[in-house]
Write an enzyme that holds these catalytic residues in place. Structure first.
Site, PDB file in Angstrom:
ATOM      1  N   SER A 258       0.826  -1.236  -0.243  1.00  0.00           N
ATOM      2  CA  SER A 258       0.091   0.000   0.033  1.00  0.00           C
ATOM      3  C   SER A 258       0.961   1.359  -0.085  1.00  0.00           C
ATOM      4  CB  SER A 258      -1.042  -0.046   1.213  1.00  0.00           C
ATOM      5  OG  SER A 258      -1.457   1.255   1.490  1.00  0.00           O
TER       6      SER A 258
ATOM      7  N   TYR B  78      -0.489  -0.957  10.363  1.00  0.00           N
ATOM      8  CA  TYR B  78      -0.656  -1.064   9.027  1.00  0.00           C
ATOM      9  C   TYR B  78       0.565  -0.879   7.987  1.00  0.00           C
ATOM     10  CZ  TYR B  78      -3.066  -1.124   4.515  1.00  0.00           C
ATOM     11  OH  TYR B  78      -3.511  -1.422   3.095  1.00  0.00           O
TER      12      TYR B  78
HETATM   13  N1  NAD Z   1      -8.800  -0.982  -1.060  1.00  0.00           N
HETATM   14  C1  NAD Z   1      -7.858  -0.283  -0.967  1.00  0.00           C
HETATM   15  O1  NAD Z   1      -8.138   1.062  -1.364  1.00  0.00           O
HETATM   16  C2  NAD Z   1      -6.387  -0.632  -0.677  1.00  0.00           C
HETATM   17  C3  NAD Z   1      -5.267   0.317  -0.910  1.00  0.00           C
HETATM   18  C4  NAD Z   1      -4.090  -0.203  -0.724  1.00  0.00           C
HETATM   19  C5  NAD Z   1      -3.882  -1.595  -0.121  1.00  0.00           C
HETATM   20  N2  NAD Z   1      -5.098  -2.264  -0.317  1.00  0.00           N
HETATM   21  C6  NAD Z   1      -4.503  -3.846  -0.180  1.00  0.00           C
HETATM   22  O2  NAD Z   1      -5.154  -4.588  -0.485  1.00  0.00           O
HETATM   23  C7  NAD Z   1      -5.533  -5.757   0.078  1.00  0.00           C
HETATM   24  C8  NAD Z   1      -7.090  -5.850  -0.026  1.00  0.00           C
HETATM   25  O3  NAD Z   1      -7.785  -4.938   0.487  1.00  0.00           O
HETATM   26  P1  NAD Z   1      -9.137  -4.738   0.643  1.00  0.00           P
HETATM   27  O4  NAD Z   1      -9.823  -3.107   0.627  1.00  0.00           O
HETATM   28  O5  NAD Z   1      -9.881  -5.566  -0.509  1.00  0.00           O
HETATM   29  O6  NAD Z   1      -9.599  -5.409   1.999  1.00  0.00           O
HETATM   30  P2  NAD Z   1     -10.945  -6.117   2.842  1.00  0.00           P
HETATM   31  O7  NAD Z   1     -11.020  -5.882   4.290  1.00  0.00           O
HETATM   32  O8  NAD Z   1     -11.976  -5.751   2.059  1.00  0.00           O
HETATM   33  O9  NAD Z   1     -10.620  -7.509   2.520  1.00  0.00           O
HETATM   34  C9  NAD Z   1      -9.497  -8.158   3.446  1.00  0.00           C
HETATM   35  C10 NAD Z   1      -9.898  -9.935   3.509  1.00  0.00           C
HETATM   36  O10 NAD Z   1      -8.881 -10.442   4.267  1.00  0.00           O
HETATM   37  C11 NAD Z   1      -9.655 -11.364   4.979  1.00  0.00           C
HETATM   38  N3  NAD Z   1      -8.828 -11.579   6.154  1.00  0.00           N
HETATM   39  C12 NAD Z   1      -8.726 -10.745   7.239  1.00  0.00           C
HETATM   40  N4  NAD Z   1      -7.832 -11.434   8.275  1.00  0.00           N
HETATM   41  C13 NAD Z   1      -7.634 -12.682   7.799  1.00  0.00           C
HETATM   42  C14 NAD Z   1      -6.980 -13.657   8.252  1.00  0.00           C
HETATM   43  N5  NAD Z   1      -6.344 -13.573   9.434  1.00  0.00           N
HETATM   44  N6  NAD Z   1      -6.609 -14.818   7.393  1.00  0.00           N
HETATM   45  C15 NAD Z   1      -7.256 -15.010   6.023  1.00  0.00           C
HETATM   46  N7  NAD Z   1      -8.049 -13.865   5.688  1.00  0.00           N
HETATM   47  C16 NAD Z   1      -8.055 -12.743   6.643  1.00  0.00           C
HETATM   48  C17 NAD Z   1     -10.923 -10.528   5.379  1.00  0.00           C
HETATM   49  O11 NAD Z   1     -11.876 -11.440   5.764  1.00  0.00           O
HETATM   50  C18 NAD Z   1     -11.291  -9.914   3.913  1.00  0.00           C
HETATM   51  O12 NAD Z   1     -12.098 -10.904   3.177  1.00  0.00           O
HETATM   52  C19 NAD Z   1      -5.049  -5.834   1.370  1.00  0.00           C
HETATM   53  O13 NAD Z   1      -3.583  -6.243   1.437  1.00  0.00           O
HETATM   54  C20 NAD Z   1      -4.754  -3.962   1.495  1.00  0.00           C
HETATM   55  O14 NAD Z   1      -3.757  -3.780   2.295  1.00  0.00           O
HETATM   56  C21 NAD Z   1      -6.099  -2.075  -0.338  1.00  0.00           C
END
Ligand code: NAD
Length: 276
Positions: free
Chosen positions: A150, A163
């Site tokens: 990120s 984070y």
């Molecule tokens: N959405 C954004 O704007 C954004 C920006 C930068 C980085 N990211 C990265 O992209 C990835 C996905 O983000 P998102 O927004 O879709 O998040 P989200 O919270 O919608 O999804 C995260 C998923 O991980 C699962 N999870 C949580 N803890 C877990 C564990 N211990 N074991 C297995 N699964 C687990 C949750 O149940 C969920 O389904 C993350 O790594 C996040 O850091 C997202």
């Protein structure tokens, strides 16, 4: 849907029960991969796997807490039992629940549970998935590991300390994997993801915050899950065979401009020209 650039490959996507992971799993399956939809929430993983199968793809749901090594051992064994190989590991899971986010503040006020949970899931979980999936990749001649980091992993900010540190750790992990197993055919790359409007962000992030973030992206719009999934599919495929050890900005230019850009742009707009 069985033809495509990932035909014959087996992919694991962690945290694929929701958000970006669910989109990535779906797109990898559209390109022909057999996909293990891995999540701590079995119901969510099953829903995504069923939707992939309903569209003609091949998927299995595996309940896994990526912070628990025994869970990961079981998950990797289940994938190998089912399909006999692993070609792609997408470390996408992250502890982004409200409780963890609210407790994850500036350094002087961070609650240690938030630090431990972020490190356990986001960093330790990714390392453990590598530890158990890479030996299988080595047996089938290589593979591709993709880490979802990120902007927080490369820039300072006001909050989400744990984070940010966990996401910075992924950048190092990615390069270590690339350096250690590249000669045996394993590639490893990290994505620095910008602000993506997943379902949760669409509903829960206030418009004012979306506008502040949009001003700092160089693209007309914030990111979409499909834009992330398309890059993941590229890195998973042999199209990216010469790309490894790379940190790829998939962030609409969020990290690539001077901090003064936005106020300068506003100043020029007020002046009606861009002469100094
Ligand atoms: N959405 C954004 O704007 C954004 C920006 C930068 C980085 N990211 C990265 O992209 C990835 C996905 O983000 P998102 O927004 O879709 O998040 P989200 O919270 O919608 O999804 C995260 C998923 O991980 C699962 N999870 C949580 N803890 C877990 C564990 N211990 N074991 C297995 N699964 C687990 C949750 O149940 C969920 O389904 C993350 O790594 C996040 O850091 C997202």
């Amino acid at each position: 849907m069985t033809e495509g650039k990932l035909a014959g490959k087996v992919a694991i996507v962690t945290g694929a029960g929701n958000g970006l992971g669910a989109h990535c799993a779906t797109v990898l399956a559209e390109h022909g991969a057999r996909v293990a939809v891995v999540d701590i929430r079995l119901d969510a993983a099953q829903e995504v796997a069923a939707a992939i199968e309903a569209r003609g793809g091949t998927a299995m749901a595996v309940e896994t807490d990526v912070s628990a090594e025994d869970d990961i051992r079981r998950m990797v064994a289940a994938v190998v039992d089912q399909w006999g190989r692993i070609d792609v590991l997408h470390n996408n899971a992250a502890a982004l629940d409200l409780k963890t986010r609210y407790a994850d503040r500036d350094v002087c006020n961070v609650e240690i549970e938030a630090w431990d949970r972020s490190m356990d899931v986001n960093a330790r979980g990714a390392m453990l998935c590598c530890k158990h999936a890479i030996p299988v990749m080595l047996r089938n001649g290589g593979g591709s590991v993709i880490h979802s980091s990120s902007g927080f992993g490369v820039m300072g900010d006001a909050t989400l300390t744990s984070y940010a540190c966990s996401k910075a750790a992924l950048l190092a992990l990615s390069r270590m994997v690339a350096a250690q197993y590249g000669k045996q055919g394993v590639r490893s790359n990290a994505l620095v993801i910008g602000f993506v409007l997943n379902e949760h962000a669409q509903k829960e992030v206030p418009d004012e915050i979306k506008q502040i973030l949009l001003a700092q992206h160089l693209t007309p719009e914030l990111g979409s899950p499909r834009q992330i999934a398309d890059v993941v599919a590229f890195l998973a495929s042999d199209e990216s065979a010469f790309v490894t050890g790379h940190t790829m900005m998939v962030d609409g230019g969020f990290t690539s401009h001077a901090p003064s850009l936005v106020p300068i742009r506003e100043l020029f707009a007020r002046k009606g020209d861009n002469k100094w």
